[in-house]
Design an enzyme around this catalytic site. Structure first.
Site, mmCIF file in Angstrom:
data_model
loop_
_atom_site.group_PDB
_atom_site.id
_atom_site.type_symbol
_atom_site.label_atom_id
_atom_site.label_comp_id
_atom_site.label_asym_id
_atom_site.label_seq_id
_atom_site.Cartn_x
_atom_site.Cartn_y
_atom_site.Cartn_z
ATOM 1 N N TYR A 265 41.641 45.740 53.853
ATOM 2 C CA TYR A 265 41.571 47.147 53.469
ATOM 3 C C TYR A 265 41.571 48.110 54.654
ATOM 4 O O TYR A 265 41.339 49.303 54.486
ATOM 5 C CB TYR A 265 40.342 47.381 52.601
ATOM 6 N N LYS B 252 37.563 31.924 52.193
ATOM 7 C CA LYS B 252 38.751 31.079 52.066
ATOM 8 C C LYS B 252 39.075 30.489 53.440
ATOM 9 O O LYS B 252 40.223 30.430 53.874
ATOM 10 C CB LYS B 252 39.926 31.911 51.542
ATOM 11 N N ASP C 88 38.039 30.744 45.116
ATOM 12 C CA ASP C 88 38.566 30.360 43.812
ATOM 13 C C ASP C 88 37.555 29.552 43.014
ATOM 14 O O ASP C 88 37.435 29.713 41.795
ATOM 15 C CB ASP C 88 39.902 29.610 43.943
ATOM 16 N N ASP D 156 35.974 42.899 46.157
ATOM 17 C CA ASP D 156 36.541 43.862 45.218
ATOM 18 C C ASP D 156 36.938 43.156 43.921
ATOM 19 O O ASP D 156 36.626 43.615 42.810
ATOM 20 C CB ASP D 156 37.754 44.527 45.861
ATOM 21 N N ASP E 149 34.609 42.998 39.940
ATOM 22 C CA ASP E 149 35.116 43.357 38.613
ATOM 23 C C ASP E 149 34.941 42.201 37.637
ATOM 24 O O ASP E 149 34.682 42.413 36.443
ATOM 25 C CB ASP E 149 36.596 43.744 38.692
#
Length: 333
Positions: A126, A171, A205, A229, A233
């Protein structure tokens, strides 16, 4: 009783409805609060050419904390426009995005969920360092030891105040340089200074799968900007949806609390928006200011009204914003 100054920014769309509703509830709580107001958002950009004017930054910095309503994000690139929240995050160094997810008595909410997702708020993908070479597009992901250390300490301290469990999401198995630096920095800090906190790593994941299958197993989660982010959600979806999800953008000197939902232009101005996310963000704000008892009282009032009604139409009811707010005020009084 300490006096607190709270800056209110309505923003766009239904922000003009949910912020006044939250103010009414806060005013009913009997605290010594002084409110200031400021302008920011896409609507302000269209009127003035800037999404966050200097006077707004000055008002935010002069307040003890800020409550932000909703922001419009145009679906196409608008020359000169920069999202108000993203701008304030960078300008005020609001490095921690904090998203609690707790079970609520609404349709679709899992039971016994009580977790907090902490997202590094200043770097990662970002940083928006993108470029294109013909048919090839490249984006830089910036991870620094300093930012990883800072967000790690914040998450570890939060875990220490809760149930002493911290999941470090990454990751690093695919991106060992960037994600590996984030992971190793936090795990080393946990080992060095937080022996009482059970810090463990989870590949992103796998974390998504475990959140859907066993969300009750998580306490505090810390992640880089993009992963945080996305997962925040997901956690909102576990506990009733974005319409009732609060958040905070917190730095060492300033804090801006905001409802997670958008500006909902399809219902803006109709008086039917749900102020729950903004009110719960206000509860987070009170907690941040040291008013923990008032924050718990406000959260309890929200769940009581969500359980007994009236509910707004997004939750299957027919109450207006004002009717829902009136019910909350009756509870907190």
């Amino acid at each position: 009783m300490a006096k607190h100054t709270i800056c209110l920014i309505e923003g766009d769309g239904i922000g003009h409805e949910v912020i006044p509703a939250a103010r009414r509830v806060l005013e009913a709580m009997g605290l010594d609060l002084e409110f200031t107001e400021a302008q920011a958002g896409y609507e302000h950009f269209l009127e003035t050419g800037t999404s966050v004017p200097d006077r707004t930054l000055e008002t935010v910095m002069a307040a003890d904390a800020t409550l932000f309503g909703a922001a419009t994000s145009p679906s196409h690139k608008v020359p000169g426009f920069f999202g108000a929240i993203r701008f304030m995050r960078r300008k005020l160094d609001l490095f921690a995005n904090v998203r609690p997810a707790r079970s609520h008595p609404v349709p679709g909410s899992f039971e016994h969920v009580d977790l907090v997702l902490v997202r590094e708020n200043t770097e990662g993908l970002y940083v928006e360092q993108e470029r294109r070479y013909g048919d090839t597009a490249i984006a830089d992901a910036v991870i620094t030891r300093g930012a990883s250390q800072r967000i790690g300490e914040y998450a570890l301290n939060l875990a220490r105040r809760r149930r002493n469990k911290l999941a470090v999401v990454h990751k690093a198995n695919v991106l060992p340089v960037t994600q590996g630096l984030f992971l190793s920095t936090i795990m080393e800090e946990a080992k060095r200074n937080y022996g009482d906190v059970q810090a463990y790593d989870v590949i992103v994941d796998a974390c998504a799968m475990h959140l859907v299958r066993h969300p009750q197993s998580f306490d505090v989660i810390v992640a880089t900007n993009l992963f945080g982010d996305i997962l925040s959600d997901l956690t909102a979806g576990l506990t009733g949806g974005l319409g009732i999800a609060p958040s905070g953008n917190i730095g060492l000197e300033h804090a801006v609390f905001e409802s997670v939902h958008g500006s909902a232009p399809d219902i803006a101005g109709q008086g039917v928006s749900n102020p729950t996310a903004t009110v719960l963000s206000a509860a987070m704000l009170l907690d941040h200011l040291g008013e923990a008892e008032a924050a718990r009282k406000l959260e309890t009032a929200v769940d009581t009204v969500l359980q007994e009604g009236p509910r707004t139409r997004d939750l299957g009811g027919s109450a207006s914003t004002a009717q829902f707010t009136d019910a909350l005020i009756a509870r907190v009084k």
